[in-house]
Design a protein around this motif. Structure first.
Motif, PDB file in Angstrom:
ATOM      1  N   VAL A   1       0.906  -1.095  -0.132  1.00 32.52           N
ATOM      2  CA  VAL A   1      -0.041  -0.159   0.069  1.00 32.52           C
ATOM      3  C   VAL A   1       0.950   1.250   0.008  1.00 32.52           C
ATOM      4  CG1 VAL A   1      -1.884   1.403   1.085  1.00 32.52           C
ATOM      5  CG2 VAL A   1      -1.816  -1.406   1.356  1.00 32.52           C
ATOM      6  N   LYS A   2       0.526   2.241  -1.069  1.00 30.03           N
ATOM      7  CA  LYS A   2       1.141   3.547  -0.912  1.00 30.03           C
ATOM      8  C   LYS A   2       0.039   4.587  -0.490  1.00 30.03           C
ATOM      9  CE  LYS A   2       2.702   5.617  -4.515  1.00 30.03           C
ATOM     10  NZ  LYS A   2       3.241   6.164  -5.874  1.00 30.03           N
ATOM     11  N   PHE A   3       0.235   5.265   0.648  1.00 30.09           N
ATOM     12  CA  PHE A   3      -0.645   6.353   0.991  1.00 30.09           C
ATOM     13  C   PHE A   3      -0.214   7.718   0.308  1.00 30.09           C
ATOM     14  CE2 PHE A   3      -0.814   3.150   4.428  1.00 30.09           C
ATOM     15  CZ  PHE A   3      -1.946   2.897   4.492  1.00 30.09           C
ATOM     16  N   VAL A   4      -1.380   8.416  -0.142  1.00 32.92           N
ATOM     17  CA  VAL A   4      -0.998   9.678  -0.841  1.00 32.92           C
ATOM     18  C   VAL A   4      -1.787  10.687  -0.310  1.00 32.92           C
ATOM     19  CG1 VAL A   4       0.091   8.420  -2.750  1.00 32.92           C
ATOM     20  CG2 VAL A   4      -2.449   9.117  -2.799  1.00 32.92           C
ATOM     21  N   GLY A   5      -1.485  11.902  -0.325  1.00 33.16           N
ATOM     22  CA  GLY A   5      -2.236  13.122   0.269  1.00 33.16           C
ATOM     23  C   GLY A   5      -1.947  14.418  -0.742  1.00 33.16           C
ATOM     24  N   THR A   6      -2.634  15.186  -0.865  1.00 34.03           N
ATOM     25  CA  THR A   6      -2.408  16.606  -1.329  1.00 34.03           C
ATOM     26  C   THR A   6      -3.065  17.684  -0.762  1.00 34.03           C
ATOM     27  OG1 THR A   6      -2.219  15.592  -3.854  1.00 34.03           O
ATOM     28  CG2 THR A   6      -2.683  17.855  -3.502  1.00 34.03           C
ATOM     29  N   ALA A   7      -2.289  18.804  -0.520  1.00 34.54           N
ATOM     30  CA  ALA A   7      -2.902  20.137  -0.138  1.00 34.54           C
ATOM     31  C   ALA A   7      -2.359  21.120  -0.936  1.00 34.54           C
ATOM     32  CB  ALA A   7      -2.438  20.250   1.378  1.00 34.54           C
ATOM     33  N   ALA A   8      -3.355  22.140  -1.416  1.00 33.10           N
ATOM     34  CA  ALA A   8      -3.404  22.936  -2.603  1.00 33.10           C
ATOM     35  C   ALA A   8      -3.910  24.375  -2.132  1.00 33.10           C
ATOM     36  CB  ALA A   8      -3.702  22.438  -3.804  1.00 33.10           C
ATOM     37  N   TYR A   9      -3.162  25.266  -2.548  1.00 32.99           N
ATOM     38  CA  TYR A   9      -3.861  26.677  -2.258  1.00 32.99           C
ATOM     39  C   TYR A   9      -3.562  27.547  -3.480  1.00 32.99           C
ATOM     40  CZ  TYR A   9      -3.763  31.694  -0.986  1.00 32.99           C
ATOM     41  OH  TYR A   9      -3.805  32.746  -0.759  1.00 32.99           O
ATOM     42  N   SER A  10      -4.633  28.318  -3.907  1.00 35.53           N
ATOM     43  CA  SER A  10      -4.482  29.171  -5.178  1.00 35.53           C
ATOM     44  C   SER A  10      -5.202  30.598  -4.255  1.00 35.53           C
ATOM     45  CB  SER A  10      -5.447  29.047  -6.226  1.00 35.53           C
ATOM     46  OG  SER A  10      -5.701  29.993  -7.171  1.00 35.53           O
ATOM     47  N   PRO A  11      -4.206  31.606  -4.563  1.00 38.12           N
ATOM     48  CA  PRO A  11      -4.619  33.178  -4.125  1.00 38.12           C
ATOM     49  C   PRO A  11      -5.791  33.523  -5.095  1.00 38.12           C
ATOM     50  CG  PRO A  11      -2.619  33.216  -4.963  1.00 38.12           C
ATOM     51  CD  PRO A  11      -3.000  31.753  -5.013  1.00 38.12           C
ATOM     52  N   GLN A  12      -5.801  33.283  -6.197  1.00 34.98           N
ATOM     53  CA  GLN A  12      -6.976  33.745  -7.210  1.00 34.98           C
ATOM     54  C   GLN A  12      -7.231  32.599  -7.998  1.00 34.98           C
ATOM     55  OE1 GLN A  12      -9.280  35.821  -7.665  1.00 34.98           O
ATOM     56  NE2 GLN A  12      -8.281  37.792  -7.771  1.00 34.98           N
ATOM     57  N   PHE A  13      -8.273  31.877  -7.768  1.00 32.58           N
ATOM     58  CA  PHE A  13      -8.610  30.589  -8.410  1.00 32.58           C
ATOM     59  C   PHE A  13      -9.353  31.072  -9.875  1.00 32.58           C
ATOM     60  CE2 PHE A  13     -11.028  26.551  -8.377  1.00 32.58           C
ATOM     61  CZ  PHE A  13      -9.964  26.112  -8.399  1.00 32.58           C
ATOM     62  N   THR A  14      -9.680  30.122 -10.565  1.00 28.03           N
ATOM     63  CA  THR A  14      -9.936  30.092 -11.918  1.00 28.03           C
ATOM     64  C   THR A  14     -11.480  31.009 -12.005  1.00 28.03           C
ATOM     65  OG1 THR A  14     -11.032  28.963 -13.974  1.00 28.03           O
ATOM     66  CG2 THR A  14     -11.433  28.167 -11.868  1.00 28.03           C
ATOM     67  N   GLY A  15     -11.675  31.838 -13.081  1.00 15.23           N
ATOM     68  CA  GLY A  15     -12.764  32.795 -13.032  1.00 15.23           C
ATOM     69  C   GLY A  15     -12.500  34.006 -12.164  1.00 15.23           C
ATOM     70  N   GLU A  16     -11.244  34.240 -11.593  1.00 15.26           N
ATOM     71  CA  GLU A  16     -11.119  35.200 -10.591  1.00 15.26           C
ATOM     72  C   GLU A  16     -11.835  35.229  -9.596  1.00 15.26           C
ATOM     73  OE1 GLU A  16     -10.779  39.373 -12.601  1.00 15.26           O
ATOM     74  OE2 GLU A  16     -10.580  38.022 -14.564  1.00 15.26           O
ATOM     75  N   SER A  17     -12.100  33.961  -9.020  1.00 15.03           N
ATOM     76  CA  SER A  17     -13.030  33.698  -7.864  1.00 15.03           C
ATOM     77  C   SER A  17     -12.472  33.753  -6.558  1.00 15.03           C
ATOM     78  CB  SER A  17     -13.627  32.136  -8.094  1.00 15.03           C
ATOM     79  OG  SER A  17     -12.665  31.406  -8.190  1.00 15.03           O
ATOM     80  N   GLY A  18     -11.333  34.260  -6.409  1.00 14.60           N
ATOM     81  CA  GLY A  18     -10.579  34.413  -4.972  1.00 14.60           C
ATOM     82  C   GLY A  18      -9.815  33.337  -4.615  1.00 14.60           C
ATOM     83  N   ALA A  19      -9.442  33.412  -3.306  1.00 11.96           N
ATOM     84  CA  ALA A  19      -8.736  32.111  -2.699  1.00 11.96           C
ATOM     85  C   ALA A  19      -9.209  30.907  -2.668  1.00 11.96           C
ATOM     86  CB  ALA A  19      -8.275  32.580  -1.183  1.00 11.96           C
ATOM     87  N   ALA A  20      -8.783  29.869  -2.975  1.00  9.58           N
ATOM     88  CA  ALA A  20      -9.354  28.633  -3.152  1.00  9.58           C
ATOM     89  C   ALA A  20      -8.333  27.322  -2.185  1.00  9.58           C
ATOM     90  CB  ALA A  20      -9.395  27.890  -4.453  1.00  9.58           C
ATOM     91  N   TYR A  21      -8.851  26.597  -1.638  1.00  9.86           N
ATOM     92  CA  TYR A  21      -8.308  25.638  -0.825  1.00  9.86           C
ATOM     93  C   TYR A  21      -8.614  24.115  -1.323  1.00  9.86           C
ATOM     94  CZ  TYR A  21      -7.269  29.463   2.020  1.00  9.86           C
ATOM     95  OH  TYR A  21      -6.945  30.702   2.431  1.00  9.86           O
ATOM     96  N   TYR A  22      -7.671  23.124  -1.497  1.00  7.18           N
ATOM     97  CA  TYR A  22      -8.338  21.669  -1.750  1.00  7.18           C
ATOM     98  C   TYR A  22      -7.318  20.636  -1.008  1.00  7.18           C
ATOM     99  CZ  TYR A  22      -8.310  17.563  -4.686  1.00  7.18           C
ATOM    100  OH  TYR A  22      -8.809  16.229  -5.110  1.00  7.18           O
ATOM    101  N   LEU A  23      -8.065  19.562  -0.774  1.00  9.98           N
ATOM    102  CA  LEU A  23      -7.301  18.688   0.111  1.00  9.98           C
ATOM    103  C   LEU A  23      -7.817  17.303  -0.540  1.00  9.98           C
ATOM    104  CD1 LEU A  23      -7.904  19.579   3.861  1.00  9.98           C
ATOM    105  CD2 LEU A  23      -5.754  19.661   2.471  1.00  9.98           C
ATOM    106  N   GLU A  24      -7.003  16.362  -0.548  1.00 11.87           N
ATOM    107  CA  GLU A  24      -7.119  15.169  -1.193  1.00 11.87           C
ATOM    108  C   GLU A  24      -6.320  13.993  -0.560  1.00 11.87           C
ATOM    109  OE1 GLU A  24      -7.393  14.253  -5.734  1.00 11.87           O
ATOM    110  OE2 GLU A  24      -5.423  13.260  -5.126  1.00 11.87           O
TER     111      GLU A  24
END
Length: 265
Positions: free
Chosen positions: A144-167
């Motif tokens: 088993v290989k465990f994986v994870g991602t945390a991402a941040y965008s200060p100005q997301f697509t569509g100029e929609s402001g800050a965005a955060y993503y966890l996986e």
């Protein structure tokens, strides 16, 4: 006229699931200390974080990864896209970062710029291009290989402001060359709904959402890897006055299965 922006692009590490034996295909330039991996792929539907980027249509894609022995890397990802209400037809992601290990924990600190060559924002519309910073981690306890991602965008697509993503998820290697890869993710966007009349702020077009996916992959022949993926997300696409969370009733949020064929070199 309301314009519903779409979540766009893909991260290099999450775009294609490869069977372990095929993922070792790569070219090494010893004199430069560089390893180059090129992966062409075709898929029945380009999915990013649970949403279709091609409106349920096929996509041809190419991924390039160039890593120095120091851990520094650059890369690119190219795909066709089809976003409703826009003339965006292709996506080009440019990546750079640093990969290193702390004991058995492998880490990847990187940045991605998501560009849409040829796209022109309509009158009253907003730019799709954005950049994002991400930390990816993996830890293997065979099989088993465990994986994870945390991402941040200060100005997301569509100029929609800050965005955060966890996986998070894992890759499980099974007998006969199969790999099973479940994932769970959640996307937050600062301005995800239509702003007040007169506002000049951009917006995403859908509420915050989560998704689940399950992929099964295996090398078929000659290094070609087949991947079947099932996707579910929490955005509703119902119409007729009932819940309608998906970019004004767009079908890109429907639950679906996809098939991808890829061949790393």
């Amino acid at each position: 006229m309301l314009r519903f922006t779409l979540l766009a692009a893909t991260a290099l590490a999450g775009g294609i699931v490869l069977a372990p034996q095929a993922s070792q295909a790569q070219q090494t330039i010893d004199s430069l200390g560089v390893t180059v991996t090129t992966t062409p792929a075709i898929t029945s539907d380009y999915i990013f974080r649970g949403l279709s980027q091609t409106r349920s249509r096929p996509a041809a894609q190419l991924t390039l990864d160039v890593e120095h022995e120091s851990g520094v890397y650059v890369g690119a990802f190219l795909s066709n896209v089809a976003f409703a209400g826009t003339n965006a037809r292709q996506e080009l992601d440019l990546l750079a970062g640093y990969r290193f290990a702390i004991g058995d924990l492998k880490l990847d600190l990187g940045a991605t710029y998501y560009a849409y060559p040829g796209y022109d924002a309509p009158r009253g519309g907003f730019e799709l291009a954005f950049y994002e910073f991400a930390l990816r981690a993996s830890y293997e306890i065979a099989p088993v290989k465990f994986v994870g991602t945390a991402a941040y965008s200060p100005q997301f697509t569509g100029e929609s402001g800050a965005a955060y993503y966890l996986e998070g998820g894992f890759d499980l290697t099974l007998d006969y060359g199969f790999t099973v890869s479940p994932r769970i993710g959640y996307q937050w966007v600062e301005r995800n709904i239509v702003p007040a009349v007169g506002s000049r702020d951009g917006y995403f077009g859908a509420k915050d959402y989560g998704y689940l996916s399950l992929s099964v992959s295996r090398e078929i022949v000659g290094g070609i890897v087949g991947t079947v993926t099932g996707i579910y997300n929490t955005l509703s696409t119902e119409r007729g006055g009932v819940a309608n969370d998906c970019f004004g009733g767009s079908k890109i949020c429907d639950n679906r299965f996809t098939l991808t064929l890829s061949r790393p070199f």
